[in-house]
Design a protein around this motif. Structure first.
Motif, PDB file in Angstrom:
ATOM      1  N   ALA A   9     -78.508  -9.041  29.108  1.00 15.37           N
ATOM      2  CA  ALA A   9     -77.792  -9.277  27.849  1.00 15.37           C
ATOM      3  C   ALA A   9     -77.784 -10.769  27.500  1.00 15.37           C
ATOM      4  CB  ALA A   9     -76.368  -8.744  27.948  1.00 15.37           C
ATOM      5  N   TYR A  10     -77.534 -11.617  28.505  1.00 14.04           N
ATOM      6  CA  TYR A  10     -77.511 -13.057  28.256  1.00 14.04           C
ATOM      7  C   TYR A  10     -78.911 -13.543  27.876  1.00 14.04           C
ATOM      8  CZ  TYR A  10     -76.885 -18.049  29.051  1.00 14.04           C
ATOM      9  OH  TYR A  10     -76.857 -19.412  28.910  1.00 14.04           O
ATOM     10  N   PHE A  11     -79.908 -13.038  28.568  1.00 11.79           N
ATOM     11  CA  PHE A  11     -81.287 -13.407  28.233  1.00 11.79           C
ATOM     12  C   PHE A  11     -81.608 -13.039  26.796  1.00 11.79           C
ATOM     13  CE2 PHE A  11     -85.648 -11.609  27.837  1.00 11.79           C
ATOM     14  CZ  PHE A  11     -86.344 -12.811  27.828  1.00 11.79           C
ATOM     15  N   CYS A  12     -81.220 -11.844  26.380  1.00 12.07           N
ATOM     16  CA  CYS A  12     -81.517 -11.397  25.019  1.00 12.07           C
ATOM     17  C   CYS A  12     -80.834 -12.291  23.982  1.00 12.07           C
ATOM     18  CB  CYS A  12     -81.087  -9.937  24.823  1.00 12.07           C
ATOM     19  SG  CYS A  12     -82.111  -8.761  25.749  1.00 12.07           S
ATOM     20  N   ARG A  13     -79.609 -12.739  24.267  1.00 11.36           N
ATOM     21  CA  ARG A  13     -78.910 -13.622  23.332  1.00 11.36           C
ATOM     22  C   ARG A  13     -79.636 -14.951  23.207  1.00 11.36           C
ATOM     23  NH1 ARG A  13     -74.251 -11.642  25.961  1.00 11.36           N
ATOM     24  NH2 ARG A  13     -73.977 -13.603  27.108  1.00 11.36           N
ATOM     25  N   VAL A  14     -80.019 -15.521  24.340  1.00 17.94           N
ATOM     26  CA  VAL A  14     -80.713 -16.808  24.322  1.00 17.94           C
ATOM     27  C   VAL A  14     -82.062 -16.674  23.620  1.00 17.94           C
ATOM     28  CG1 VAL A  14     -81.793 -18.568  25.777  1.00 17.94           C
ATOM     29  CG2 VAL A  14     -79.552 -17.654  26.389  1.00 17.94           C
ATOM     30  N   PHE A  15     -82.777 -15.603  23.915  1.00 18.71           N
ATOM     31  CA  PHE A  15     -84.098 -15.380  23.329  1.00 18.71           C
ATOM     32  C   PHE A  15     -83.999 -15.216  21.813  1.00 18.71           C
ATOM     33  CE2 PHE A  15     -87.891 -13.107  22.108  1.00 18.71           C
ATOM     34  CZ  PHE A  15     -88.879 -13.602  22.951  1.00 18.71           C
ATOM     35  N   ARG A  16     -83.015 -14.444  21.371  1.00 16.98           N
ATOM     36  CA  ARG A  16     -82.870 -14.217  19.933  1.00 16.98           C
ATOM     37  C   ARG A  16     -82.493 -15.503  19.213  1.00 16.98           C
ATOM     38  NH1 ARG A  16     -79.901  -9.125  17.022  1.00 16.98           N
ATOM     39  NH2 ARG A  16     -80.372  -9.743  14.870  1.00 16.98           N
ATOM     40  N   LYS A  17     -81.642 -16.305  19.805  1.00 17.19           N
ATOM     41  CA  LYS A  17     -81.258 -17.573  19.183  1.00 17.19           C
ATOM     42  C   LYS A  17     -82.457 -18.502  19.047  1.00 17.19           C
ATOM     43  CE  LYS A  17     -77.970 -21.397  19.566  1.00 17.19           C
ATOM     44  NZ  LYS A  17     -76.858 -21.985  20.368  1.00 17.19           N
ATOM     45  N   ALA A  18     -83.351 -18.472  20.037  1.00 20.81           N
ATOM     46  CA  ALA A  18     -84.504 -19.376  20.036  1.00 20.81           C
ATOM     47  C   ALA A  18     -85.618 -18.900  19.124  1.00 20.81           C
ATOM     48  CB  ALA A  18     -85.034 -19.550  21.454  1.00 20.81           C
ATOM     49  N   THR A  19     -85.834 -17.584  19.026  1.00 20.86           N
ATOM     50  CA  THR A  19     -86.987 -17.058  18.300  1.00 20.86           C
ATOM     51  C   THR A  19     -86.631 -16.368  16.988  1.00 20.86           C
ATOM     52  OG1 THR A  19     -86.941 -14.894  19.399  1.00 20.86           O
ATOM     53  CG2 THR A  19     -88.148 -16.675  20.512  1.00 20.86           C
ATOM     54  N   GLY A  20     -85.351 -16.017  16.825  1.00 21.30           N
ATOM     55  CA  GLY A  20     -84.949 -15.291  15.634  1.00 21.30           C
ATOM     56  C   GLY A  20     -85.066 -13.784  15.750  1.00 21.30           C
TER      57      GLY A  20
END
Length: 311
Positions: A272-283
């Motif tokens: 879940a944390y990875f997905c949040r960071v990834f979405r913030k970085a890539t959109g």
């Protein structure tokens, strides 16, 4: 660089002697671009990577280019530089003329780590796609021809001649990439940044903070920040974050590894944390990013990509 086994299986890794035989040690290799593309045929039109530096000097012609899923439209004259591990593929719109330069890691890293070419620091790790300004085109063109002609007749005992010519060419590349730099960093600062980047390569999955890197380097956090900003143009935290996201996007796009495993592989405490960071970085969330990447790879590179400059 792509260290993870899942990416190894899905993206071909071409070595220097896959395409060029009888390479002596640290010798850079330069070839006519049209001939090189004709010889390797379809290899360049699908996503692939190398264990060496690859530099394209495009003097005429046009092409589409994909670099880690970013798309570019290449108009001559242009310069493209890919560090080892950069995933890329070409779509040729018209016959390309120019040169392709293949450089073993040792031939380039040796110079930067000893501080001989501190101005080229920014070229070592990051891919660059730039349109060559007129004031540098003639110099780069002359140096490229010089290097190419020397490579046709040089003997194994004269490899240092090629290396010296390569250094001159790289200095002109660095001037094209960062024309606003008036003075190169000192040897001490250049070496500090090189040690920092090597540590990031080794430990980015451990999510070290900037102070932790500073302690390992035996320098103050403030000095590390100032030196990295001076040499590379961005902060240590930005470099660490971008390296982590680069690894994440490659794993998501070019492997079928489950997202939970990707998160674990990259040191995140949870998916879940990875997905949040990834979405913030890539959109995009990783699942949507993977789906779009799969569609892009099936349809090929579009012919109407917008040309960008990678700083």
């Amino acid at each position: 660089m792509l260290e993870v086994s899942a990416v190894r299986r899905s993206v071909p890794l071409y070595k220097l002697d896959d395409h060029v035989r009888s390479i002596e040690g640290d010798r850079p290799v330069i070839e006519d671009l049209a001939s090189a593309f004709a010889r390797v045929r379809q290899d360049v039109f699908t996503p692939h990577r190398h264990d060496y530096y690859e530099i394209f000097i495009v003097r005429s012609g046009s092409a589409c280019l994909q670099v880690d899923l970013a798309e570019f439209s290449i108009d001559s004259p242009s310069l493209c530089l890919f560090p080892p591990g950069t995933v890329h593929c070409w779509g040729i719109n018209s016959q390309l003329r120019g040169f392709v330069l293949r450089v073993p890691i040792t031939a380039l890293m040796h110079e930067t780590t000893t501080g001989v070419l501190p101005r080229t620091q920014a070229l070592v790790y990051d891919p660059h796609v730039i349109q060559l300004p007129e004031n540098l085109l003639s110099k780069i063109d002359a140096l490229s021809h010089w290097l190419y002609q020397e490579s046709l007749s040089i003997g194994p005992r004269d490899v240092e001649i090629l290396r010296t010519q390569l250094r001159l060419l790289l200095l002109e590349f660095a001037r094209a990439v960062r024309p606003q730099v008036d003075e190169p960093p000192s040897i001490a600062n250049s070496m500090l940044v090189e040690r920092f980047r090597q540590l990031v390569e080794e430990h980015y999955r451990e999510h070290w903070s900037v102070p932790e890197y500073a302690v390992r380097l035996r320098v103050g956090r403030g000095r590390l920040g100032r030196v990295v900003q001076e040499v590379l143009g961005y902060t240590p935290a930005q470099l660490i974050h971008e390296r982590l996201i680069a690894a994440a996007t490659r794993l998501v796009a070019y492997s079928d590894m489950p997202l939970g495993r990707v998160a674990e592989e990259l040191g995140f405490p949870s998916q879940a944390y990875f997905c949040r960071v990834f979405r913030k970085a890539t959109g995009l969330p990783p699942s949507d990013f993977r789906l779009r990447a799969g569609k892009d790879k099936k349809r090929g590179i579009s012919d109407n990509s917008v040309f960008k400059v990678v700083d």
